[in-house]
Design an enzyme around this catalytic site. Sequence first.
Site, PDB file in Angstrom:
ATOM      1  N   LYS A 150       0.845  -1.206   0.000  1.00 53.03           N
ATOM      2  CA  LYS A 150       0.000   0.000   0.000  1.00 53.03           C
ATOM      3  C   LYS A 150       0.877   1.251   0.000  1.00 53.03           C
ATOM      4  O   LYS A 150       1.951   1.252   0.616  1.00 53.03           O
ATOM      5  CB  LYS A 150      -0.892  -0.066   1.251  1.00 53.03           C
ATOM      6  CG  LYS A 150      -1.983   0.982   1.341  1.00 53.03           C
ATOM      7  CD  LYS A 150      -2.872   0.716   2.565  1.00 53.03           C
ATOM      8  CE  LYS A 150      -3.970   1.738   2.741  1.00 53.03           C
ATOM      9  NZ  LYS A 150      -4.850   1.448   3.896  1.00 53.03           N
ATOM     10  N   SER A 209      -9.741   1.435   3.016  1.00 50.11           N
ATOM     11  CA  SER A 209      -8.896   2.222   2.139  1.00 50.11           C
ATOM     12  C   SER A 209      -7.833   1.422   1.391  1.00 50.11           C
ATOM     13  O   SER A 209      -7.223   1.964   0.466  1.00 50.11           O
ATOM     14  CB  SER A 209      -8.208   3.313   2.961  1.00 50.11           C
ATOM     15  OG  SER A 209      -7.358   2.721   3.927  1.00 50.11           O
ATOM     16  N   SER A 233      -9.866  -1.045   7.137  1.00 49.84           N
ATOM     17  CA  SER A 233      -9.298  -0.845   5.798  1.00 49.84           C
ATOM     18  C   SER A 233      -8.597  -2.041   5.176  1.00 49.84           C
ATOM     19  O   SER A 233      -8.251  -1.992   4.002  1.00 49.84           O
ATOM     20  CB  SER A 233      -8.317   0.326   5.819  1.00 49.84           C
ATOM     21  OG  SER A 233      -9.027   1.513   5.658  1.00 49.84           O
TER      22      SER A 233
HETATM   23  N1  GLN Z   1     -13.103   3.518   6.476  1.00 48.84           N
HETATM   24  C1  GLN Z   1     -12.543   3.954   7.722  1.00 48.84           C
HETATM   25  C2  GLN Z   1     -12.184   5.424   7.638  1.00 48.84           C
HETATM   26  O1  GLN Z   1     -12.554   6.013   6.700  1.00 48.84           O
HETATM   27  C3  GLN Z   1     -11.364   3.120   8.063  1.00 48.84           C
HETATM   28  C4  GLN Z   1     -10.151   3.520   7.330  1.00 48.84           C
HETATM   29  C5  GLN Z   1      -8.958   2.688   7.709  1.00 48.84           C
HETATM   30  O2  GLN Z   1      -9.071   1.648   8.340  1.00 48.84           O
HETATM   31  N2  GLN Z   1      -7.819   3.210   7.357  1.00 48.84           N
HETATM   32  O3  GLN Z   1     -11.582   5.965   8.492  1.00 48.84           O
END
Ligand code: GLN
Length: 484
Positions: free
Chosen positions: A76, A151, A175
């Site tokens: 990532k 994400s 994420s």
């Molecule tokens: N979807 C969650 C957010 O928007 C989690 C994101 C993540 O785990 N980085 O914060």
Amino acid sequence: MSATSPASLTIHELRTRLASRAVSPQEVVDDLLARMERLNPRLNVYAAIDPDRLRQQAKAASPIRGRLAGVPITVKDNICIDGELTTCASKILAGFRAPYDATVIHRLRREGAILIPRANMDEFAFGSSTENSTYGPTRNPWDLDCVPGGSSGGSAAAVAADVAIAALGSDTGGSIRQPAAFCGIVGLKPTYGRVSRYGLVAFASSLDQIGPLTKDVTDCAWLLSVIAGQDPNDSTSAPVDVPDYVAGLQQPVKGIRIGLPELSVEGIDPEVHRAIQDAITVFQRLGCSTVPVTLPNIGSAVATYYIIATAEASSNLARYDGVRYGRRVSGDNGQGTLLDMYERTRDQGFGAEAQRRILLGTYVLSHGYYDAYYLKGMKVRTLIKRDFDDALARCDVVLLPTAPSPAFRLGEKIDDPLQMYLSDVFTISANLAGVPALSVPCGFSSQGRPIGLQLLAAPFREEVLLRVGYAYEQATEWHRQQPE
Ligand code: GLN
């Protein structure tokens, strides 16, 4: 694609073939590159592709030295690889090259992995759809009109589309697990402290964890064994021994107690609900028992998370000021004040969601609101942690859906932040409680979109999650399905 295409293999299958020299690292990389060329324009899983760098690594790889020797793994865009661009899919880090390897990268290299920089993501990991990226959205390999989740959407889609053998992602509130579920693959958020975050660009430091996204549970155990363990460079990494997760997969699951929380079914897609009910039957057939458990405070998890995570994000993102990192927008031919430069840089460098989070986070930490929001959030977090302590004293693993619905369509939630935030309802509490959680494929919707189930265990009990997940996988065929 033929079943023997090297790109379609798992880590463990590929390792066997590399070791017997049935296939060479060069052939694997060439196969992946051919697929990338064909698929990346449609899927947009990679922010950049450097064929020469991949071929160099393949040439240097010894197919026998190390647990990941010759295995291409994508990373990532928020995990530092020495000398490579690391931008968190943000304009503000445009052109930033990492000055060192993250500890997880060091460990992958030590085991001989071939690194594929860099998988697309939501900017600074803010999001659940990979639509908040300066590189444009990633698409779901099962349905190009759908999001891959986020994400870590690039990481998940790359693995599902066989343009990487496995991937690393990060999980602050789901994420890794939610994109794994949306893309029909396996994803694990390890216990807080299980994997070093040294070299992970910080989002919310009390929640962030790095973890694997893989084609099956065996690969997940394999990759976790490589990246887990204490690290002197990360004081939050825990001095807890790392078991042999792969050997642990074969342990019997008969007698394992599966905790079933009472969930209000509204808000859960009926097809997801049905898939979870079917999975419970499979676990019963495997000799597991089911125990009702309660998580009375989980209904407050989303609100609590969006206070704590934004508070921490606003303070972590204060360092992007145009002076030390990445991009600077001076304007006025450099005539403006320092404050003008900060403002222009941050205004033009951060996308809409990042700005929203900084504003929310600054607000909840501000004088006069700190007690009402942040402090209260921390108290509710303690209650959620206790819910898990109590539930996991009565069972070995808790079973939940990973996400309330299968993948949604691109653009469907992007203008409605609340709807987007609510898609994290089942994943967020594991981060707040610090417990490990695994997502495993458990079916498809009538439209052919993957569904994932989630298993949660007590801190540092990843081996139980993997063992139970593996038994389920062996009893079902979901993980063998592939997008066309
Ligand atoms: N979807 C969650 C957010 O928007 C989690 C994101 C993540 O785990 N980085 O914060």
